[in-house]
Design a protein around this motif. Sequence first.
Motif, PDB file in Angstrom:
ATOM      1  N   LEU A  10       0.725  -1.108   0.041  1.00  0.00           N
ATOM      2  CA  LEU A  10      -0.054  -0.058   0.016  1.00  0.00           C
ATOM      3  C   LEU A  10       0.955   1.214   0.137  1.00  0.00           C
ATOM      4  CD1 LEU A  10      -2.706   1.174   0.259  1.00  0.00           C
ATOM      5  CD2 LEU A  10      -2.705   0.990   2.739  1.00  0.00           C
ATOM      6  N   ARG A  39       0.818  -6.085 -15.697  1.00  0.00           N
ATOM      7  CA  ARG A  39      -0.058  -5.766 -14.577  1.00  0.00           C
ATOM      8  C   ARG A  39      -1.476  -5.817 -14.875  1.00  0.00           C
ATOM      9  NH1 ARG A  39       0.348   0.914 -14.032  1.00  0.00           N
ATOM     10  NH2 ARG A  39      -0.936   1.451 -15.880  1.00  0.00           N
ATOM     11  N   ALA A  41      -5.482  -4.668 -13.647  1.00  0.00           N
ATOM     12  CA  ALA A  41      -6.128  -4.027 -12.433  1.00  0.00           C
ATOM     13  C   ALA A  41      -7.520  -4.852 -12.564  1.00  0.00           C
ATOM     14  CB  ALA A  41      -6.694  -2.831 -12.835  1.00  0.00           C
ATOM     15  N   PHE A  89      -3.396   6.437  -8.757  1.00  0.00           N
ATOM     16  CA  PHE A  89      -4.470   5.643  -8.490  1.00  0.00           C
ATOM     17  C   PHE A  89      -4.748   4.350  -9.668  1.00  0.00           C
ATOM     18  CE2 PHE A  89      -5.310   7.695  -4.903  1.00  0.00           C
ATOM     19  CZ  PHE A  89      -5.880   8.938  -4.968  1.00  0.00           C
ATOM     20  N   THR A  92      -2.898   1.080  -9.429  1.00  0.00           N
ATOM     21  CA  THR A  92      -3.344   0.017  -8.378  1.00  0.00           C
ATOM     22  C   THR A  92      -3.610  -1.268  -9.320  1.00  0.00           C
ATOM     23  OG1 THR A  92      -4.213   1.345  -6.962  1.00  0.00           O
ATOM     24  CG2 THR A  92      -5.208  -0.678  -7.035  1.00  0.00           C
ATOM     25  N   GLN A 123       0.701  -7.613  -5.257  1.00  0.00           N
ATOM     26  CA  GLN A 123      -0.360  -6.411  -5.374  1.00  0.00           C
ATOM     27  C   GLN A 123       0.156  -5.263  -5.054  1.00  0.00           C
ATOM     28  OE1 GLN A 123      -4.077  -6.634  -5.989  1.00  0.00           O
ATOM     29  NE2 GLN A 123      -3.754  -4.434  -5.887  1.00  0.00           N
ATOM     30  N   VAL A 124      -0.137  -4.181  -5.740  1.00  0.00           N
ATOM     31  CA  VAL A 124       0.266  -2.738  -5.529  1.00  0.00           C
ATOM     32  C   VAL A 124      -1.037  -1.843  -5.283  1.00  0.00           C
ATOM     33  CG1 VAL A 124       1.334  -0.679  -6.536  1.00  0.00           C
ATOM     34  CG2 VAL A 124       2.255  -2.751  -6.591  1.00  0.00           C
ATOM     35  N   THR A 125      -1.358  -1.501  -4.241  1.00  0.00           N
ATOM     36  CA  THR A 125      -2.480  -0.516  -4.079  1.00  0.00           C
ATOM     37  C   THR A 125      -2.143   1.065  -3.792  1.00  0.00           C
ATOM     38  OG1 THR A 125      -3.717  -2.328  -3.139  1.00  0.00           O
ATOM     39  CG2 THR A 125      -4.651  -0.123  -2.621  1.00  0.00           C
ATOM     40  N   VAL A 126      -2.562   1.833  -4.523  1.00  0.00           N
ATOM     41  CA  VAL A 126      -2.352   3.340  -4.332  1.00  0.00           C
ATOM     42  C   VAL A 126      -3.411   3.964  -3.468  1.00  0.00           C
ATOM     43  CG1 VAL A 126      -1.557   5.443  -5.414  1.00  0.00           C
ATOM     44  CG2 VAL A 126      -0.953   3.348  -6.298  1.00  0.00           C
ATOM     45  N   SER A 127      -3.016   4.838  -2.627  1.00  0.00           N
ATOM     46  CA  SER A 127      -4.030   5.245  -1.875  1.00  0.00           C
ATOM     47  C   SER A 127      -3.884   6.826  -1.878  1.00  0.00           C
ATOM     48  CB  SER A 127      -4.233   4.908  -0.176  1.00  0.00           C
ATOM     49  OG  SER A 127      -3.089   5.155   0.184  1.00  0.00           O
TER      50      SER A 127
END
Length: 128
Positions: A10, A39, A41, A89, A92, A123-127
């Motif tokens: 994250l 990647r 999504a 975002f 992600t 997993q890459v999650t951008v917040s």
Amino acid sequence: VQLQASGGGLVQAGGSLRLSCAYSGRTFNTYDMGVGWFRQAPGKEREFVAGISLSAGSRYYTTSSEGRFGISGDNAENKVYLQINTLNFEDTAVYYCAAIQQPNYAADYRLPARYEDWGQGTQVTVSS
């Protein structure tokens, strides 16, 4: 060839991340192989991000990934890295690394069907 991707997590928008791909296997031969990063999504197709020739060191990107993404390899460590800068975002996704054997053209790197072996993804999650 076995591949294992790691380094996801994250991350806040605007930050950076470096993903690692460790590869191994008896049939592995860096002379005529490359590694690509893809990647995927949620609800979208898997897309090519970057690729590298393990012998020549040539790097391949898309017009959208070039600039913010950087791929590099360390043949001594049997690893390939993907640096991602200024995350947003839209980055992600689950990121996969895969091995391609005997790529003939740069365009081969962009085709998921050309890759025989895939890692499990990270997993890459951008917040915000």
